[in-house]
Design a protein around this motif. Structure first.
Motif, PDB file in Angstrom:
ATOM      1  N   SER A   1       0.866  -1.176   0.000  1.00  0.00           N
ATOM      2  CA  SER A   1       0.000   0.000   0.000  1.00  0.00           C
ATOM      3  C   SER A   1       0.901   1.224   0.000  1.00  0.00           C
ATOM      4  N   GLY A   2       0.308   2.420   0.156  1.00  0.00           N
ATOM      5  CA  GLY A   2       1.074   3.656   0.228  1.00  0.00           C
ATOM      6  C   GLY A   2       0.654   4.462   1.443  1.00  0.00           C
ATOM      7  N   TRP A   3       1.531   5.354   1.907  1.00  0.00           N
ATOM      8  CA  TRP A   3       1.238   6.169   3.083  1.00  0.00           C
ATOM      9  C   TRP A   3       1.551   7.637   2.798  1.00  0.00           C
ATOM     10  N   TYR A   4       0.627   8.501   3.177  1.00  0.00           N
ATOM     11  CA  TYR A   4       0.775   9.947   3.016  1.00  0.00           C
ATOM     12  C   TYR A   4       1.173  10.546   4.359  1.00  0.00           C
ATOM     13  N   ALA A   5       2.433  10.965   4.452  1.00  0.00           N
ATOM     14  CA  ALA A   5       2.973  11.564   5.689  1.00  0.00           C
ATOM     15  C   ALA A   5       2.780  13.076   5.603  1.00  0.00           C
ATOM     16  N   ALA A   6       1.587  13.530   5.911  1.00  0.00           N
ATOM     17  CA  ALA A   6       1.211  14.927   5.670  1.00  0.00           C
ATOM     18  C   ALA A   6       1.966  15.919   6.535  1.00  0.00           C
ATOM     19  N   SER A   7       2.548  15.463   7.622  1.00  0.00           N
ATOM     20  CA  SER A   7       3.276  16.387   8.500  1.00  0.00           C
ATOM     21  C   SER A   7       4.691  16.660   8.013  1.00  0.00           C
ATOM     22  N   ILE A   8       5.140  15.917   7.000  1.00  0.00           N
ATOM     23  CA  ILE A   8       6.489  16.086   6.452  1.00  0.00           C
ATOM     24  C   ILE A   8       6.360  16.816   5.121  1.00  0.00           C
ATOM     25  N   ARG A   9       6.979  17.972   5.013  1.00  0.00           N
ATOM     26  CA  ARG A   9       6.789  18.798   3.832  1.00  0.00           C
ATOM     27  C   ARG A   9       7.985  18.775   2.887  1.00  0.00           C
ATOM     28  N   MET A  10       7.662  18.949   1.611  1.00  0.00           N
ATOM     29  CA  MET A  10       8.630  19.243   0.567  1.00  0.00           C
ATOM     30  C   MET A  10       8.139  20.483  -0.162  1.00  0.00           C
ATOM     31  N   HIS A  11       9.071  21.250  -0.727  1.00  0.00           N
ATOM     32  CA  HIS A  11       8.711  22.471  -1.447  1.00  0.00           C
ATOM     33  C   HIS A  11       8.910  22.297  -2.951  1.00  0.00           C
ATOM     34  N   HIS A  12       8.037  22.952  -3.713  1.00  0.00           N
ATOM     35  CA  HIS A  12       8.101  22.893  -5.163  1.00  0.00           C
ATOM     36  C   HIS A  12       7.475  24.161  -5.718  1.00  0.00           C
ATOM     37  N   PRO A  13       8.010  24.716  -6.803  1.00  0.00           N
ATOM     38  CA  PRO A  13       7.338  25.868  -7.411  1.00  0.00           C
ATOM     39  C   PRO A  13       5.893  25.522  -7.787  1.00  0.00           C
ATOM     40  N   LEU A  14       5.016  26.502  -7.672  1.00  0.00           N
ATOM     41  CA  LEU A  14       3.601  26.289  -7.957  1.00  0.00           C
ATOM     42  C   LEU A  14       3.357  26.377  -9.467  1.00  0.00           C
ATOM     43  N   THR A  15       3.767  25.327 -10.160  1.00  0.00           N
ATOM     44  CA  THR A  15       3.654  25.288 -11.615  1.00  0.00           C
ATOM     45  C   THR A  15       2.411  24.518 -12.031  1.00  0.00           C
ATOM     46  N   GLU A  16       2.002  24.718 -13.274  1.00  0.00           N
ATOM     47  CA  GLU A  16       0.860  24.001 -13.848  1.00  0.00           C
ATOM     48  C   GLU A  16       1.364  22.947 -14.826  1.00  0.00           C
ATOM     49  N   PRO A  17       0.832  21.719 -14.760  1.00  0.00           N
ATOM     50  CA  PRO A  17       1.285  20.696 -15.721  1.00  0.00           C
ATOM     51  C   PRO A  17       1.007  21.074 -17.164  1.00  0.00           C
ATOM     52  N   ALA A  18      -0.031  21.890 -17.386  1.00  0.00           N
ATOM     53  CA  ALA A  18      -0.388  22.270 -18.757  1.00  0.00           C
ATOM     54  C   ALA A  18       0.640  23.196 -19.398  1.00  0.00           C
ATOM     55  N   ARG A  19       1.680  23.598 -18.612  1.00  0.00           N
ATOM     56  CA  ARG A  19       2.741  24.416 -19.226  1.00  0.00           C
ATOM     57  C   ARG A  19       3.520  23.620 -20.257  1.00  0.00           C
ATOM     58  N   HIS A  20       3.464  22.281 -20.175  1.00  0.00           N
ATOM     59  CA  HIS A  20       4.137  21.428 -21.150  1.00  0.00           C
ATOM     60  C   HIS A  20       3.228  21.250 -22.368  1.00  0.00           C
ATOM     61  N   ALA A  21       3.782  21.427 -23.535  1.00  0.00           N
ATOM     62  CA  ALA A  21       2.984  21.354 -24.761  1.00  0.00           C
ATOM     63  C   ALA A  21       2.317  19.994 -24.934  1.00  0.00           C
ATOM     64  N   LEU A  22       2.936  18.937 -24.412  1.00  0.00           N
ATOM     65  CA  LEU A  22       2.411  17.590 -24.610  1.00  0.00           C
ATOM     66  C   LEU A  22       1.353  17.196 -23.590  1.00  0.00           C
ATOM     67  N   TYR A  23       1.084  18.057 -22.623  1.00  0.00           N
ATOM     68  CA  TYR A  23       0.275  17.657 -21.469  1.00  0.00           C
ATOM     69  C   TYR A  23      -1.074  17.049 -21.863  1.00  0.00           C
ATOM     70  N   HIS A  24      -1.883  17.798 -22.578  1.00  0.00           N
ATOM     71  CA  HIS A  24      -3.256  17.352 -22.827  1.00  0.00           C
ATOM     72  C   HIS A  24      -3.290  16.046 -23.617  1.00  0.00           C
ATOM     73  N   ARG A  25      -2.415  15.913 -24.604  1.00  0.00           N
ATOM     74  CA  ARG A  25      -2.423  14.698 -25.419  1.00  0.00           C
ATOM     75  C   ARG A  25      -1.930  13.482 -24.645  1.00  0.00           C
ATOM     76  N   LEU A  26      -0.778  13.623 -23.991  1.00  0.00           N
ATOM     77  CA  LEU A  26      -0.212  12.464 -23.299  1.00  0.00           C
ATOM     78  C   LEU A  26      -1.023  12.080 -22.062  1.00  0.00           C
ATOM     79  N   ALA A  27      -1.551  13.065 -21.353  1.00  0.00           N
ATOM     80  CA  ALA A  27      -2.359  12.744 -20.174  1.00  0.00           C
ATOM     81  C   ALA A  27      -3.597  11.949 -20.581  1.00  0.00           C
ATOM     82  N   ALA A  28      -4.224  12.334 -21.688  1.00  0.00           N
ATOM     83  CA  ALA A  28      -5.398  11.602 -22.159  1.00  0.00           C
ATOM     84  C   ALA A  28      -5.019  10.206 -22.659  1.00  0.00           C
ATOM     85  N   ARG A  29      -3.986  10.125 -23.459  1.00  0.00           N
ATOM     86  CA  ARG A  29      -3.546   8.822 -23.975  1.00  0.00           C
ATOM     87  C   ARG A  29      -3.196   7.863 -22.839  1.00  0.00           C
TER      88      ARG A  29
END
Length: 294
Positions: A191-219
């Motif tokens: 199974s998997g476990w979500y350790a919500a009290s442990i944080r990681m940081h990442h820029p607040l980016t959108e996946p749709a910034r990649h030109a291939l997003y809509h096609r590959l995500a659907a495929r």
């Protein structure tokens, strides 16, 4: 007593050197664990590399799952592989020096979990987009618990579980490889476990910034369904997903590429090897809050 060994895979295309250097500085600051790093150049030679790190230079862009597999393989071939693998986006950073040690401790408290997922936030240490919460009920990202999905770019995985199911699915190239891996790990009894009290940081980016997003995500949604779901669930999953996806595409954009991806996924689905999960796995995924019909 020896410290836990964590093998860290970082994938790069040399596209954000400043962010990579900053992220690697927080990785090098991790304490309480022995860290070994490989930087994989996906179609390039890595330019930002921590001291003593391994490097892999792939001759072409093989996609994110393939690049990460190459890094995991290189660490294994280097000898004495760690019990833990950590897959790190090259612009994600550790806000504290004890993040990896705390994740390993959390995994040891949950021996049934093949992976442990920290809470991913923006640099403000608070903002968590819904897509970064690895469960359906995402309104409270601070709630820990068992999960059936993962955020691929900041995740701790047991090496033996990862190897046993064959790692990331390279044909996907980009998007939804975490769903596919999670389903296969559940099928293998984990199974998997979500350790919500442990944080990681990442820029607040959108996946749709990649030109291939809509096609590959659907495929890829069609591919992973065909690969993993029992025949009776395929129409339920794909009809629910299609309705939601088309509504989003009409509202947010990307409709033509989404339709292109759907067509590609449907016409090429038979190229994907079917290994339908058992009904026991369907039940376990449902009990974990992620029934495989949504």
């Amino acid at each position: 007593m020896s410290r836990p060994r964590v093998d860290v895979v970082v994938l790069t295309m040399n596209d954000r050197p400043a962010e990579e250097a900053a992220a690697q500085a927080t990785l090098r600051a991790q304490s309480g664990v022995d860290v070994r790093v490989v930087v994989v150049g996906n179609g390039c030679t890595p330019e930002v590399v921590p001291p003593d790190a391994l490097t892999v230079s792939l001759p072409g862009n093989v996609g994110i799952p393939g690049g990460r597999n190459a890094g995991a393989h290189a660490l294994h071939e280097a000898g004495d592989p760690g019990e833990w693998l950590y897959f790190l986006d090259n612009d994600a950073s550790f806000p504290r020096a004890d993040v990896l040690a705390r994740l390993v401790a959390e995994a040891e408290r949950h021996p049934e979990a093949a992976w442990v997922q920290p809470r991913l936030t923006g640099p403000d240490d608070a903002a968590t987009p819904r897509r970064w919460v690895p469960r359906l009920r995402a309104s409270n990202p601070g709630r820990p618990g068992k999960v059936a999905s993962m955020t691929e770019g900041v995740v701790l995985i047991r090496r033996d579980a990862f190897d046993a199911v064959g790692g990331w699915e390279e044909q996907l190239f980009l998007y939804h490889e975490g769903v596919d891996l999670a389903w296969r790990l559940y099928e293998a009894g984990w199974s998997g476990w979500y350790a919500a009290s442990i944080r990681m940081h990442h820029p607040l980016t959108e996946p749709a910034r990649h030109a291939l997003y809509h096609r590959l995500a659907a495929r890829n949604r069609i591919w992973i369904a065909h690969r993993n779901l029992p025949a009776l669930l395929l129409p339920l999953y794909l009809s629910a997903w299609t309705t939601i996806t088309l509504a989003r595409a009409v509202r947010r954009g990307g409709l033509s590429q989404t339709l292109c991806g759907m067509r590609e996924g449907w016409t090429s689905r038979l190229t994907q090897r079917r290994r339908p999960m058992s009904w026991r796995t369907v039940h376990r995924l449902t009990a974990a809050g992620r029934p495989p019909i949504i």
